[in-house]
Scaffold this active site. Sequence first.
Site, short mmCIF file in Angstrom:
data_model
loop_
_atom_site.label_atom_id
_atom_site.label_comp_id
_atom_site.label_asym_id
_atom_site.label_seq_id
_atom_site.Cartn_x
_atom_site.Cartn_y
_atom_site.Cartn_z
CG ASP A 102 -20.26 -19.18 15.85
OD1 ASP A 102 -19.80 -20.15 15.23
OD2 ASP A 102 -20.15 -18.01 15.46
CG ASP A 156 -29.46 -19.88 17.36
OD1 ASP A 156 -28.42 -20.02 16.68
OD2 ASP A 156 -29.67 -18.87 18.04
CD GLN A 205 -32.32 -16.46 19.24
OE1 GLN A 205 -32.80 -15.32 19.27
NE2 GLN A 205 -31.06 -16.68 18.86
CG ASP A 282 -19.15 -13.71 21.93
OD1 ASP A 282 -18.90 -13.40 20.75
OD2 ASP A 282 -20.30 -14.01 22.32
#
Length: 398
Positions: A102, A156, A205, A282
């Site tokens: 990530d 992000d 998003q 995940d």
Amino acid sequence: MLEFEVLKTDARTGEGANAHPGSHARRGQLTLTHGVVQTPIFMPVGTYGTVKGVMPQSLHEMGAQIILGNTFHLWMRPGLDVMKQFGGLHRFESWDKPILTDSGGFQVWSLGDMRKISEEGVKFASPVNGDKLFLTPEISMQIQTVLNSDIVMQFDECTPYDTKGHITTESEARSSMELSLRWAKRCVAEFDKLENPNALFGIVQGGMYQNLRHESLEALVELDLPGYAVGGVSVGEPKEEMQRIMAHTPHRLPADKPRYLMGVGTPEDLVEGVGAGIDMFDCVMPTRNARNGHLFTRFGDLKIRNARHKADEQPLDTTCTCYTCKGRTMPDGSTSGGFSRAYLHHLDRCGEMLGPMLASIHNLHYYLNLMQEIRDALDAGRFGEFAARFRTDRLRGV
């Protein structure tokens, strides 16, 4: 590198006995630098370069094809100097299959009042030693390049559902989403500058606002990235809100690119996510729940510390073939016999280390086997039938 091929789709989409209503499910194959991944897939989470309580050998044996690493925490410890010395995360943790990392965005968001977000990046105090740190899209790409992960996630801002009881407004969600888009462009520029040979994914998003999700999706698709993720779900919103976003967003992403649902979720979420067109999942739930005595089985969930299991001779799940339930495979193909619920209850009540280890092996095996069953059902054109049986079994109870 990344190559993705859709091998089969759930074409009947709601027609006939075996169809899953409104299904966008698909069976695929993802080729990455360190190996081939069959999708849909669940990816165990290895926050600090280890899947908590589980040996890499066990991960291989239970069929893990790709695992996660946490950029933020690995940047904190052991740090980039050590990662450079080892040539990346694979050699450091002795894992020869693909790894996804990530970007650190979610971890920075979770620091709450300890961080300050600006156009340039995020300033925050290290949770390890209190040092003042600054994380930007460029630095995130640099860290992940050193980690040499097969899949790199853009930096992000994770749009919260609510902050201290305040539900995020559309205006606030728009501001956050647009910042993430500007950061995505900076990530692409830095990723290309670094000549990273792996794959960069963008993150959709927009909070719980479908119009913002659509704008985010369209802008990211213009960047023509190798893959896309749906972020900002499972962040405290009601289940109905997540389901609404899942019904709207994933199938609108490019059909020829892998789709990743971040941080989700329960077994039911996985089956519903596959039906919505997701290829990759995940979640820390299998291992975190295991450490707290919460086990997943084909016929519902089981809390091993409950007194009713004190003398129960049954395995956790009679249909499960994991080491915890079946034991070792002998030379003649038979199994040595697994561990009883009574023994696992005993370990949990005594706080013995073996308890969460055996529970984690079982939960991860359950998740990975669930995904294998989904792939098999898609191969056979029977995903709808499988999903219906799955729901019935889970509601039956243990």
